[in-house]
Design a protein around this motif. Structure first.
Motif, PDB file in Angstrom:
ATOM      1  N   ASP A  39      14.003 -12.364   4.157  1.00 19.19           N
ATOM      2  CA  ASP A  39      12.907 -12.699   5.071  1.00 19.19           C
ATOM      3  C   ASP A  39      13.059 -11.963   6.394  1.00 19.19           C
ATOM      4  O   ASP A  39      12.086 -11.443   6.946  1.00 19.19           O
ATOM      5  N   LEU A  40      14.289 -11.921   6.881  1.00 24.01           N
ATOM      6  CA  LEU A  40      14.535 -11.228   8.156  1.00 24.01           C
ATOM      7  C   LEU A  40      14.143  -9.750   8.048  1.00 24.01           C
ATOM      8  O   LEU A  40      13.485  -9.197   8.942  1.00 24.01           O
ATOM      9  N   ILE A  41      14.548  -9.121   6.951  1.00 27.93           N
ATOM     10  CA  ILE A  41      14.198  -7.694   6.769  1.00 27.93           C
ATOM     11  C   ILE A  41      12.688  -7.529   6.735  1.00 27.93           C
ATOM     12  O   ILE A  41      12.115  -6.682   7.435  1.00 27.93           O
ATOM     13  N   HIS A  42      12.017  -8.339   5.929  1.00 30.36           N
ATOM     14  CA  HIS A  42      10.567  -8.186   5.831  1.00 30.36           C
ATOM     15  C   HIS A  42       9.873  -8.487   7.165  1.00 30.36           C
ATOM     16  O   HIS A  42       8.882  -7.840   7.516  1.00 30.36           O
ATOM     17  N   GLU A  43      10.393  -9.451   7.894  1.00 30.05           N
ATOM     18  CA  GLU A  43       9.802  -9.737   9.213  1.00 30.05           C
ATOM     19  C   GLU A  43       9.933  -8.531  10.143  1.00 30.05           C
ATOM     20  O   GLU A  43       8.994  -8.184  10.865  1.00 30.05           O
ATOM     21  N   MET A  44      11.107  -7.897  10.107  1.00 26.77           N
ATOM     22  CA  MET A  44      11.300  -6.731  10.974  1.00 26.77           C
ATOM     23  C   MET A  44      10.415  -5.565  10.521  1.00 26.77           C
ATOM     24  O   MET A  44       9.908  -4.796  11.342  1.00 26.77           O
ATOM     25  N   VAL A  45      10.252  -5.433   9.206  1.00 26.33           N
ATOM     26  CA  VAL A  45       9.390  -4.364   8.679  1.00 26.33           C
ATOM     27  C   VAL A  45       7.931  -4.606   9.077  1.00 26.33           C
ATOM     28  O   VAL A  45       7.244  -3.698   9.564  1.00 26.33           O
ATOM     29  N   MET A  46       7.466  -5.823   8.889  1.00 29.57           N
ATOM     30  CA  MET A  46       6.051  -6.104   9.148  1.00 29.57           C
ATOM     31  C   MET A  46       5.743  -6.038  10.644  1.00 29.57           C
ATOM     32  O   MET A  46       4.656  -5.622  11.035  1.00 29.57           O
ATOM     33  N   ALA A  47       6.718  -6.405  11.479  1.00 33.96           N
ATOM     34  CA  ALA A  47       6.501  -6.320  12.921  1.00 33.96           C
ATOM     35  C   ALA A  47       6.315  -4.868  13.368  1.00 33.96           C
ATOM     36  O   ALA A  47       5.707  -4.609  14.402  1.00 33.96           O
ATOM     37  N   ARG A  48       6.830  -3.942  12.582  1.00 34.04           N
ATOM     38  CA  ARG A  48       6.680  -2.520  12.916  1.00 34.04           C
ATOM     39  C   ARG A  48       5.547  -1.863  12.133  1.00 34.04           C
ATOM     40  O   ARG A  48       5.471  -0.634  12.065  1.00 34.04           O
ATOM     41  N   GLY A  49       4.674  -2.651  11.542  1.00 30.34           N
ATOM     42  CA  GLY A  49       3.521  -2.082  10.826  1.00 30.34           C
ATOM     43  C   GLY A  49       3.867  -1.526   9.466  1.00 30.34           C
ATOM     44  O   GLY A  49       3.198  -0.617   8.968  1.00 30.34           O
ATOM     45  N   GLY A  50       4.892  -2.081   8.831  1.00 31.25           N
ATOM     46  CA  GLY A  50       5.333  -1.568   7.539  1.00 31.25           C
ATOM     47  C   GLY A  50       4.791  -2.355   6.361  1.00 31.25           C
ATOM     48  O   GLY A  50       3.859  -3.151   6.505  1.00 31.25           O
ATOM     49  N   SER A  51       5.384  -2.114   5.205  1.00 32.34           N
ATOM     50  CA  SER A  51       4.981  -2.792   3.976  1.00 32.34           C
ATOM     51  C   SER A  51       6.199  -3.381   3.281  1.00 32.34           C
ATOM     52  O   SER A  51       7.260  -2.751   3.254  1.00 32.34           O
ATOM     53  N   PHE A  52       6.016  -4.558   2.704  1.00 31.98           N
ATOM     54  CA  PHE A  52       7.105  -5.207   1.957  1.00 31.98           C
ATOM     55  C   PHE A  52       7.167  -4.735   0.513  1.00 31.98           C
ATOM     56  O   PHE A  52       8.054  -5.145  -0.232  1.00 31.98           O
ATOM     57  N   SER A  53       6.202  -3.893   0.112  1.00 38.12           N
ATOM     58  CA  SER A  53       6.282  -3.305  -1.219  1.00 38.12           C
ATOM     59  C   SER A  53       5.631  -1.933  -1.184  1.00 38.12           C
ATOM     60  O   SER A  53       4.421  -1.800  -1.269  1.00 38.12           O
TER      61      SER A  53
END
Lengths: 469, 469
Positions: free
Chosen positions: B406-420
């Motif tokens: 969850d922490l990784i995905h939160e950091m990814v999404m906060a930077r405009g990224g994708s979880f898949s």
């Protein structure tokens, strides 16, 4: 302006200051096939205002015709009949929202002109590759809504391939926020590509995240006379094999087009004035490989194989610009001659030579006319236009125009082609779509339209005929 | 096999000879997260039989799980709970329907393996560029249904960009016939791209028209040690500027990955064994520019700019294969070490260096662990995997696994990224999609699903959670 009561009521529900005077320019399209009509013109300043306008129209059951630069060629931007729509112009949404050179990404609002997008990219030493004759006026939102093509699609794809994400207002006023700057994102259905090419019938694209490229270190341009379309296609294969993806454009020019230029635009330089068929090729190549050398190598190879009869490699930027100037003035020369009928067709590459041969035979057997067949050969996309025989007027063909166009489209479809390669369906080709589309595909299109726009307010009558009843 | 009465009734309504024994292989997925279940396995021989199976399942209200090669990593191909579905395997639909070298087009049935598609293209001196570790088994239909990515997406795009048209069976058994061999066709809504990436939840792709390329005359490969991810990205920009689109792959390799290889696969050659960060670059360049020379020029330029610390340019095909062999064995080394959790993320390129720095700090502050971060840097697509500290077992992290992911995905999404980025949603990431998707986008996805599959029989539970009630 004086409004009828219904329009006045709708006007009162719109955000303050969005209305614009209904000037004739909002009701025009370039080929003057139709004149549009409208009750109101709204020009929202931001996405929230677009959403508010759409919600107000949904409540009032008033159709919306989205309008970018107004340069579309199939009437998607004008509604000539039916209940007067509201024209939603994106003209005030022209902001560059962001530019990330290292990412090769730019986010533009929909009303930004294609030229402005290209200029913004160039200012950061990047290239937005989409390139159209109308780019000074065409809005990027319209380019996406119609999946515009142009002269560089061979290398960089159509507008669809250059879009990473969109922001869009749906027919119920909800906003999709999906302006991602990602090359890869496999998280659910591809709504971006559903709205791209839907010509404003499923929603309004308000901004887009666009893919840029680092421009090639150097480009080269040549004009090559070829024996015919079959040899032109073999030349394309040869060039692609030698250039490893470095062919940016590969345009076919018919002798008839050169003759039209000589007749009505004699100042345009014609480097191979007597070529029955010629090709304009542009390449953009890596550091360490001068494009002139690469084109020279191609020319020698192609001459040996009998694929090229003669050729001129541009020796300066001015000469390259001259070659492109010739190509870009073909439509203007056509317009001055005055076409009987124009067709924006595509074919599988291996069907092109046979089509050109058979179509000419079939058409000239039915009518005395001239054919100018030119365009984006590398994409299989030809502009196939018919002109009166010398000394005759277009009107003399009025009774045969539809039959001739039908014949062309029948021959195209029999070879697995398309009756609209890059211009879209708009209002011009609704009947063609009904006639030629795969029935299941057309049924799914209707299902999607009904699901996303149950009130039928988004660009009514474009792409799909209005649902009966 | 003995069937329950409902399955027996359904079996009786299927085309003769389509049923296959329900062997365990049909219920497996590569990471063994789930075991699937099924009532029947049907393997139709042609599109009409697929349609007949789908119609029978629709009438019986039995869910369908489409299955290609079964190599997907997110559980799209297995249904672990709920009413037992029918597994529709494309294994018998492996025909090459046509190949047009001059057009750079091939039409393949969905069950053809990616390797078989690549081999067919190679047999005609063409390249089908999609390339995945699992290509020997992965079916082209599954590659399209999941919009597979792989190592060449930087240059040639994901599966989506390589597909010109599809044939597909809809949830009611109708067949969309749209196997066009056209580069440009703007005639209505883009159903092709709607089905691509929909992971079998809107219909079953039965065949596809695929884009080939003429392979570059020559390719070159190098391994370059870089100071860190930021310099790797600057190196990418530099390479793109010099190579004019000639960069085929640009893969990031972390020192941790090299250490894992040394530990569990010591026979794999490691040309830069001590590099904290390295990059594998492949280029494919035009005639007249030897790739070794172009890579040499890049290396000199990059060394001067401080973007590269050391580098090895492959001097032979064997050496190039060795470099790729290292890259392709990273997942195997990871598997042998045993990951706590794996993530298939993407980020805007300019966010990558910051993410890698901040994520490492945040994760190591929370747990003693090792991080192997590698993958398709040119696409912004990282495989970000967590491993136990030396001497500890994966099980020791059971209570923290979800919090770390969850922490990784939160950091990814906060930077405009994708979880898949490239694996899809499947059943593994349904909750992530619910959590992170733009609400309007998710609502439209549900609307489309309900409109096209009102019975909810197409791959139930994949991508979208089943509708309540």
């Amino acid at each position: 302006m004086s409004l009828n009561p219904a329009d006045a009521a709708l006007a009162g529900r719109l955000p303050a200051g969005v209305l614009r005077p209904l000037t004739p320019a909002y009701l025009e399209e370039p080929r003057r096939r139709w004149s549009g009509q409208a009750g109101l013109v709204a020009a929202p300043r931001n996405t929230d205002e677009v959403a508010a306008v759409v919600r107000a129209c949904a409540e009032a059951r008033v159709g919306i015709v989205p309008r970018g630069g107004g340069t579309g060629l199939v009437g998607g931007q004008v509604m000539p009949g039916g209940p007067a729509p509201l024209i939603l112009s994106l003209e005030r949404m022209t902001a560059l929202r962001g530019l990330w050179p290292q990412e090769n990404v730019l986010v533009a609002e929909a009303g930004m002109s294609l030229q402005a997008v290209r200029d913004a990219a160039a200012g950061a030493a990047r290239l937005f590759p989409l390139s159209l004759a109308s780019q000074g006026t065409a809005a990027i939102g319209g380019c996406l809504a119609t999946n515009a093509g142009g002269v560089t699609a061979l290398r960089y794809g159509t507008a669809r391939a250059l879009c990473l994400g969109i922001e869009a207002v749906l027919p119920d006023g909800r906003v999709i926020h999906d302006l991602k700057r990602l090359r890869k994102d496999n998280t659910g259905y591809d709504l971006r590509d559903l709205l791209i090419g839907a010509e404003g019938t499923l929603g309004i694209i308000t901004a887009a995240s666009l893919r840029l490229v680092v421009p090639p270190p150097d480009t080269g341009v040549a004009m090559l006379a070829v024996p015919g379309p079959a040899e032109a296609l073999s030349l394309l294969s040869l060039a692609e094999g030698r250039m490893a993806g470095g062919v940016t454009a590969f345009e076919l020019i018919a002798g008839q087009g050169l003759a039209f230029l000589a007749e009505v635009l004699p100042d345009i330089r014609r480097p191979l004035p007597d070529a029955a068929w010629s090709v304009l090729i542009e390449v953009g190549l890596p550091e360490g490989l001068p494009p002139g050398d690469a084109l020279e190598g191609l020319l020698v190879d192609a001459l040996e194989r009998g694929l090229v009869l003669d050729g001129v490699i541009a020796q300066s930027g001015q000469q390259a610009a001259d070659f492109w100037n010739l190509r870009e003035n073909l439509p203007e020369a056509n317009a001055r001659i005055g076409a009987i009928a124009s067709h924006d067709i595509s074919l599988p590459l291996s069907e092109i030579a046979g089509f050109i041969r058979d179509a000419e035979a079939a058409l000239t057997a039915r009518a005395e006319l001239r054919i100018n067949c030119f365009g984006h050969l590398g994409d299989g996309n030809l502009h196939y236009n018919l002109f009166p025989a010398p000394g005759r007027s277009r009107d003399a063909y009025d009774d045969r125009r539809k039959a001739l166009s039908d014949l062309i489209h029948e021959m195209v479809m029999a070879r697995g082609g398309s009756f609209s390669a890059e211009h879209g369906v708009g209002r011009l080709k609704v009947a063609e779509l009904e006639r030629w589309a795969d029935p299941a595909r057309l049924a799914v299109m209707r299902t999607l339209k009904a699901a996303l726009d149950p009130l039928g307010i988004m660009n009514p009558g474009a792409v799909l005929a209005p649902a009966p009843g």
